[in-house]
Design a protein around this motif. Structure first.
Motif, short mmCIF file in Angstrom:
data_model
loop_
_atom_site.label_atom_id
_atom_site.label_comp_id
_atom_site.label_asym_id
_atom_site.label_seq_id
_atom_site.Cartn_x
_atom_site.Cartn_y
_atom_site.Cartn_z
N VAL A 66 -29.53 22.45 37.09
CA VAL A 66 -29.53 23.10 38.40
C VAL A 66 -29.71 24.62 38.28
CG1 VAL A 66 -28.15 23.52 40.46
CG2 VAL A 66 -28.17 21.27 39.44
N PHE A 67 -29.00 25.26 37.35
CA PHE A 67 -29.09 26.72 37.20
C PHE A 67 -28.93 27.07 35.72
CE2 PHE A 67 -27.42 31.13 37.68
CZ PHE A 67 -28.50 31.67 38.36
N ALA A 107 -22.44 27.55 38.24
CA ALA A 107 -23.86 27.27 38.04
C ALA A 107 -24.35 26.24 39.05
CB ALA A 107 -24.10 26.77 36.61
N GLY A 111 -26.98 27.12 41.94
CA GLY A 111 -28.22 26.34 41.92
C GLY A 111 -28.45 25.60 43.22
#
Length: 122
Positions: A66-67, A107, A111
């Motif tokens: 996601v991030f 994160a 994200g």
């Protein structure tokens, strides 16, 4: 009465008249580099295994997807948690575990926020 002699060295032959074995290293010498060495196998007791700090591996993989900027840092702390668990360093394991958890949450939130903002702009 004969004079007292010092005890023989640990690896020395018991009798001075008997030569050491052909392939034997000299007494007191370190073991040869080619000699096979048994790896030290440390077994942890069930009580120690109960102290294992979670490494949040599945959450960390999701955070990387996601991030990635924070997810990659979370992988580092997850690995440090695993190593501390393996070495029975419980304090370090729990500190790194909490860092991993927080980095994973941040994160994933960042994200998902970026994905949401991107979908609103399109």
């Amino acid at each position: 009465m004969p004079p007292k002699r010092a005890p023989p060295a640990k690896d020395a032959p018991l009798d001075k008249d008997v030569p050491p074995a052909k392939d034997a290293p000299p007494a007191g010498a370190p073991p040869a580099a080619d000699a096979p060495q048994k790896p030290l196998e440390e077994r942890q007791t069930p009580e120690e295994l109960a102290f294992y700090a979670p490494n949040y591996m599945c959450l960390t993989i999701l955070a990387v997807i996601v991030f990635p900027p924070l997810g990659l840092i979370a992988i580092f702390f997850s690995h440090k948690t695993q190593q501390a668990n393996k070495n029975s360093e419980w304090e370090d394991a729990y500190i790194n575990s909490s860092r991993t958890g927080w980095l994973d949450v941040f994160a994933i939130l960042i994200g998902l926020g970026l994905i949401y903002a991107y979908t609103l702009l399109i």
